[in-house]
Scaffold this motif. Structure first.
Motif, PDB file in Angstrom:
ATOM      1  N   GLU A   1       1.005  -1.256  -0.136  1.00  0.00           N
ATOM      2  CA  GLU A   1      -0.102   0.064  -0.063  1.00  0.00           C
ATOM      3  C   GLU A   1       0.894   1.263   0.038  1.00  0.00           C
ATOM      4  OE1 GLU A   1      -3.790  -1.833   2.534  1.00  0.00           O
ATOM      5  OE2 GLU A   1      -2.637  -0.355   3.314  1.00  0.00           O
ATOM      6  N   ALA A   2       1.969   0.926   0.746  1.00  0.00           N
ATOM      7  CA  ALA A   2       3.013   2.409   0.780  1.00  0.00           C
ATOM      8  C   ALA A   2       3.421   2.689  -0.425  1.00  0.00           C
ATOM      9  CB  ALA A   2       3.813   2.161   1.984  1.00  0.00           C
ATOM     10  N   GLY A   3       3.798   1.511  -1.401  1.00  0.00           N
ATOM     11  CA  GLY A   3       4.242   1.628  -2.594  1.00  0.00           C
ATOM     12  C   GLY A   3       3.438   2.506  -3.528  1.00  0.00           C
ATOM     13  N   VAL A   4       2.004   2.122  -3.531  1.00  0.00           N
ATOM     14  CA  VAL A   4       1.085   2.826  -4.268  1.00  0.00           C
ATOM     15  C   VAL A   4       0.955   4.511  -3.867  1.00  0.00           C
ATOM     16  CG1 VAL A   4      -1.462   2.961  -4.678  1.00  0.00           C
ATOM     17  CG2 VAL A   4      -0.191   0.733  -4.595  1.00  0.00           C
ATOM     18  N   ILE A   5       1.104   4.550  -2.654  1.00  0.00           N
ATOM     19  CA  ILE A   5       1.168   6.024  -2.217  1.00  0.00           C
ATOM     20  C   ILE A   5       2.247   6.859  -2.688  1.00  0.00           C
ATOM     21  CG2 ILE A   5       0.990   7.553  -0.059  1.00  0.00           C
ATOM     22  CD1 ILE A   5      -1.005   5.450   1.034  1.00  0.00           C
ATOM     23  N   ALA A   6       3.401   6.126  -2.359  1.00  0.00           N
ATOM     24  CA  ALA A   6       4.539   6.884  -2.599  1.00  0.00           C
ATOM     25  C   ALA A   6       4.635   7.252  -4.146  1.00  0.00           C
ATOM     26  CB  ALA A   6       5.849   5.800  -2.308  1.00  0.00           C
ATOM     27  N   SER A   7       4.202   6.158  -5.140  1.00  0.00           N
ATOM     28  CA  SER A   7       4.157   6.433  -6.428  1.00  0.00           C
ATOM     29  C   SER A   7       3.304   7.642  -6.831  1.00  0.00           C
ATOM     30  CB  SER A   7       3.664   5.276  -7.529  1.00  0.00           C
ATOM     31  OG  SER A   7       4.390   4.283  -7.111  1.00  0.00           O
ATOM     32  N   LEU A   8       2.088   7.503  -6.263  1.00  0.00           N
ATOM     33  CA  LEU A   8       1.243   8.974  -6.199  1.00  0.00           C
ATOM     34  C   LEU A   8       1.580  10.224  -5.803  1.00  0.00           C
ATOM     35  CD1 LEU A   8      -2.244   7.169  -5.512  1.00  0.00           C
ATOM     36  CD2 LEU A   8      -1.232   7.998  -7.826  1.00  0.00           C
ATOM     37  N   VAL A   9       2.710  10.126  -4.586  1.00  0.00           N
ATOM     38  CA  VAL A   9       3.030  11.400  -4.389  1.00  0.00           C
ATOM     39  C   VAL A   9       4.121  11.880  -5.377  1.00  0.00           C
ATOM     40  CG1 VAL A   9       5.073  12.578  -2.671  1.00  0.00           C
ATOM     41  CG2 VAL A   9       2.953  10.897  -1.749  1.00  0.00           C
ATOM     42  N   TYR A  10       4.977  11.151  -6.255  1.00  0.00           N
ATOM     43  CA  TYR A  10       5.684  11.461  -7.084  1.00  0.00           C
ATOM     44  C   TYR A  10       4.901  11.856  -8.560  1.00  0.00           C
ATOM     45  CZ  TYR A  10       9.636  10.982  -4.011  1.00  0.00           C
ATOM     46  OH  TYR A  10      10.313  11.195  -2.908  1.00  0.00           O
ATOM     47  N   HIS A  11       3.934  11.161  -8.615  1.00  0.00           N
ATOM     48  CA  HIS A  11       3.307  11.215  -9.906  1.00  0.00           C
ATOM     49  C   HIS A  11       1.621  11.161  -9.553  1.00  0.00           C
ATOM     50  CE1 HIS A  11       6.560  10.422 -12.319  1.00  0.00           C
ATOM     51  NE2 HIS A  11       6.962   9.571 -11.410  1.00  0.00           N
ATOM     52  N   PRO A  12       0.988  12.317  -9.156  1.00  0.00           N
ATOM     53  CA  PRO A  12      -0.459  12.208  -8.962  1.00  0.00           C
ATOM     54  C   PRO A  12      -1.026  11.921  -9.774  1.00  0.00           C
ATOM     55  CG  PRO A  12       0.664  14.413  -8.643  1.00  0.00           C
ATOM     56  CD  PRO A  12       1.668  13.490  -8.835  1.00  0.00           C
ATOM     57  N   GLU A  13      -0.851  12.028 -11.319  1.00  0.00           N
ATOM     58  CA  GLU A  13      -1.606  12.073 -12.318  1.00  0.00           C
ATOM     59  C   GLU A  13      -1.899  10.484 -12.533  1.00  0.00           C
ATOM     60  OE1 GLU A  13       2.780  11.814 -13.927  1.00  0.00           O
ATOM     61  OE2 GLU A  13       1.448  13.217 -12.245  1.00  0.00           O
TER      62      GLU A  13
END
Length: 79
Positions: A12-24
């Motif tokens: 789950e943290a990996g998904v969130i971290a990806s979205l922090v850098y790429h919210p699109e």
């Protein structure tokens, strides 16, 4: 992939971290909903990031997420 891998907090943290850098990326995850997150804190953070991205915020940081969470909390008290 095993079923228990999906509910791991680091996944789950990996998904969130990806979205922090790429919210699109949230625009391509219409099948992933906040209630799919096992950890409730991750659920709230995911929802906040997706909402910020929908509003056009391109720089996600702890302050913007915290601010969104704070606004959502106030809104839930008055509802």
């Amino acid at each position: 992939m095993r079923a228990e891998d999906i509910t791991r907090i680091d996944s789950e943290a990996g998904v969130i971290a990806s979205l922090v850098y790429h919210p699109e990326f949230s625009f391509y995850s219409e099948n992933l909903l906040p209630n799919h997150f096992f950890n409730k804190e991750n659920r709230y953070i995911y929802a906040a990031i997706c909402n910020l991205a929908q509003r056009g915020v391109q720089h996600i940081d702890p302050y913007s997420v915290f601010g969104k969470l704070k606004v959502q909390k106030k809104g839930s008290k008055s509802a």
